[in-house]
Write a protein that holds these residues in place. Structure first.
Motif, short mmCIF file in Angstrom:
data_model
loop_
_atom_site.label_atom_id
_atom_site.label_comp_id
_atom_site.label_asym_id
_atom_site.label_seq_id
_atom_site.Cartn_x
_atom_site.Cartn_y
_atom_site.Cartn_z
N VAL A 21 0.83 -1.20 0.00
CA VAL A 21 0.00 0.00 0.00
C VAL A 21 0.87 1.25 0.00
O VAL A 21 0.67 2.18 -0.80
CB VAL A 21 -0.94 0.00 1.22
N LEU A 22 1.86 1.29 0.88
CA LEU A 22 2.65 2.50 1.04
C LEU A 22 3.95 2.48 0.24
O LEU A 22 4.50 3.53 -0.05
CB LEU A 22 2.97 2.70 2.53
N ARG A 23 4.46 1.29 -0.05
CA ARG A 23 5.64 1.14 -0.90
C ARG A 23 6.86 1.90 -0.38
O ARG A 23 7.64 2.46 -1.15
CB ARG A 23 5.31 1.55 -2.35
N VAL A 24 7.02 1.90 0.93
CA VAL A 24 8.25 2.41 1.54
C VAL A 24 9.25 1.26 1.60
O VAL A 24 8.87 0.14 1.97
CB VAL A 24 7.97 2.95 2.96
N PRO A 25 10.50 1.44 1.23
CA PRO A 25 11.48 0.36 1.32
C PRO A 25 11.50 -0.25 2.73
O PRO A 25 11.53 0.46 3.73
CB PRO A 25 12.80 1.04 0.99
N LEU A 26 11.51 -1.58 2.76
CA LEU A 26 11.36 -2.30 4.02
C LEU A 26 12.54 -3.24 4.25
O LEU A 26 12.88 -4.05 3.39
CB LEU A 26 10.05 -3.11 3.99
N VAL A 27 13.15 -3.14 5.44
CA VAL A 27 14.23 -4.02 5.88
C VAL A 27 13.69 -4.87 7.02
O VAL A 27 12.99 -4.37 7.90
CB VAL A 27 15.45 -3.21 6.35
N PHE A 28 14.03 -6.15 7.02
CA PHE A 28 13.68 -7.01 8.15
C PHE A 28 14.94 -7.70 8.64
O PHE A 28 15.69 -8.28 7.86
CB PHE A 28 12.66 -8.08 7.74
N THR A 29 15.19 -7.63 9.95
CA THR A 29 16.32 -8.33 10.56
C THR A 29 15.81 -9.54 11.33
O THR A 29 15.01 -9.40 12.25
CB THR A 29 17.11 -7.41 11.51
N ALA A 78 9.57 -12.44 1.88
CA ALA A 78 9.81 -11.90 0.53
C ALA A 78 9.27 -10.49 0.36
O ALA A 78 9.63 -9.80 -0.60
CB ALA A 78 9.20 -12.82 -0.52
N ARG A 79 8.41 -10.04 1.27
CA ARG A 79 7.92 -8.66 1.20
C ARG A 79 9.00 -7.65 1.56
O ARG A 79 8.87 -6.47 1.26
CB ARG A 79 6.72 -8.46 2.16
N ALA A 80 10.07 -8.10 2.21
CA ALA A 80 11.16 -7.18 2.57
C ALA A 80 11.99 -6.88 1.33
O ALA A 80 12.31 -7.77 0.54
CB ALA A 80 12.04 -7.80 3.65
N ASP A 81 12.36 -5.62 1.18
CA ASP A 81 13.28 -5.24 0.10
C ASP A 81 14.69 -5.70 0.42
O ASP A 81 15.51 -5.88 -0.49
CB ASP A 81 13.25 -3.73 -0.09
N ALA A 82 14.99 -5.85 1.70
CA ALA A 82 16.29 -6.39 2.13
C ALA A 82 16.06 -7.25 3.37
O ALA A 82 15.49 -6.78 4.36
CB ALA A 82 17.27 -5.27 2.44
N LEU A 83 16.47 -8.49 3.28
CA LEU A 83 16.33 -9.44 4.38
C LEU A 83 17.71 -9.63 5.01
O LEU A 83 18.67 -10.01 4.32
CB LEU A 83 15.79 -10.76 3.86
N VAL A 84 17.80 -9.35 6.31
CA VAL A 84 19.07 -9.39 7.03
C VAL A 84 18.97 -10.45 8.13
O VAL A 84 17.92 -10.62 8.74
CB VAL A 84 19.40 -8.03 7.65
N ALA A 85 20.06 -11.15 8.38
CA ALA A 85 20.15 -12.07 9.51
C ALA A 85 21.36 -11.68 10.35
O ALA A 85 22.34 -11.15 9.84
CB ALA A 85 20.30 -13.51 9.03
N ILE A 86 21.28 -11.97 11.65
CA ILE A 86 22.36 -11.55 12.55
C ILE A 86 23.49 -12.58 12.58
O ILE A 86 24.52 -12.34 13.22
CB ILE A 86 21.85 -11.28 13.97
N SER A 87 23.31 -13.72 11.92
CA SER A 87 24.35 -14.75 11.86
C SER A 87 24.03 -15.69 10.72
O SER A 87 22.92 -15.68 10.17
CB SER A 87 24.41 -15.54 13.18
N GLN A 88 24.99 -16.53 10.40
CA GLN A 88 24.73 -17.55 9.37
C GLN A 88 23.63 -18.50 9.84
O GLN A 88 22.83 -18.98 9.04
CB GLN A 88 26.01 -18.33 9.06
N ALA A 89 23.58 -18.78 11.14
CA ALA A 89 22.54 -19.66 11.66
C ALA A 89 21.16 -19.06 11.46
O ALA A 89 20.20 -19.75 11.08
CB ALA A 89 22.79 -19.93 13.15
#
Length: 351
Positions: free
Chosen positions: A94-102, A121-132
């Protein structure tokens, strides 16, 4: 950049600390971050005290209302928890603001794989805090960047340290410390069994367990009583200043069954302590190959043997702690983490 951090957790754990560190780091770089947090929560209170603009809400519906009415003013949204991501994912089209998820967990998420993949998949960038923590979305074919959590050195307060020592009668004792909620994934039962073995060999050892009550609290206390460890295994409750407890420690121990990274282990390493931990998730990434001692999850006997080794080999254990401190100072710094997020935000805004 105007960057909205989103975290609705009530308490204060690793994710909340990382959210506040990110906000403060972005402010120091001249950006205009803001926070959506749960009204009355610890994170909201600490962020306000640090001079961060805070928008308080009381749950998912309140967050959705805020994002619909004011979320479009920001250049980037950063969902710091799974709940925040669930709400943001629904509103993203709806708002189309870039979205990051950690992603900050390494254990299996609830719900179907299809639902998880749709949300992530809705995140423009998907981040994890470790390889695990990255493994689950990678298994679903999603691209993931790894930006480790950060820790910063905190000096213990002598007055608080003395008060802890007096409250729990730790003077003249050798002290094991753990900082973990009394929840099933932290597996306090295994640690209690290990401490029982250690106490049979060393009459001067006590274990100080810092952490809020959770679903495993009643069973943990019952097991301590059954083993007659009431004066040796000490429940200190949630400690807002963990550095004070670490100042009393000879060894840091973690018995977690799941750990995406383990910021408490990072704190212990930064304090120069020898660490004995389960070989799960991010623990191996922090402590291998020679920065700590690792054991299989759930193996109380092995955990006890490693603790005994540290107590009986103080020079080698201290050298191990020194190596871990140097590694953590280099690889898990707050400026490094914030700079990585800043670069990511800039790429999303430019795109």
């Amino acid at each position: 950049m105007r960057i909205l951090q989103i975290n609705l957790e009530r308490g204060w754990r690793g994710g909340e600390r990382q959210t506040l560190l990110t906000l403060q780091g972005l402010q120091a770089l001249g950006h205009a971050p803001a926070l959506v947090a749960r009204a009355g929560g610890v994170l909201a209170q600490r962020a306000e005290a640090a001079g961060v603009p805070v928008h308080a809400c009381r749950g998912g519906p309140g967050l959705a209302s805020f994002l619909l009415s004011q979320g479009g003013r920001y250049d980037v949204w950063h969902a710091q928890t799974a709940q925040a991501m669930s709400v943001a994912a629904l509103l993203r089209p709806v708002l189309r603001v870039p979205l990051v998820f950690t992603r900050r967990t390494a254990f299996a998420s609830s719900g179907s794989q299809r639902a998880r993949r749709w949300k992530w998949a809705r995140a423009d960038a998907l981040v994890a805090i470790s390889q695990a923590a990255a493994q689950a979305p990678q298994d679903l074919g999603l691209p993931v960047s790894v930006i480790p959590s950060a820790v910063q050195a905190v000096e213990p307060a002598p007055g608080r340290v003395a008060a802890l020592q007096q409250t729990f009668a730790l003077e003249g004792r050798r002290v094991l410390v753990t900082a973990a909620a009394l929840s099933p994934e932290k597996d306090p039962q295994t640690l209690i069994e290990a401490v029982a073995h250690v106490c049979q060999q060393f009459p001067d050892v006590s274990c100080l367990h810092c952490g809020a009550d959770g679903a495993a609290a009643a069973d943990a206390r019952a097991r301590v009583e059954a083993l007659g460890l009431q004066d040796r295994y000490l429940f200190a409750g949630f400690q807002p200043h963990v550095a004070d407890a670490l100042a009393l420690a000879d060894v840091y121990v973690s018995s977690s069954r799941f750990e995406a990274l383990g910021t408490s282990v990072l704190d212990a390493c930064l304090a120069g302590l020898p660490v004995v931990a389960t070989e799960v998730g991010g623990h191996a990434e922090i402590l291998a190959p020679d920065r700590g001692l690792l054991v299989a999850a759930g193996d109380a006997s092995a955990l006890a043997r490693r603790i005994v080794w540290v107590l009986t080999h103080p020079a080698a254990a201290q050298a191990m702690g020194t190596r871990a401190r140097a590694y953590v100072e280099q690889e898990f710094s707050v400026p490094g983490m914030v700079a990585s997020y800043e670069r990511l935000y800039r790429r999303l805004v430019a795109r």
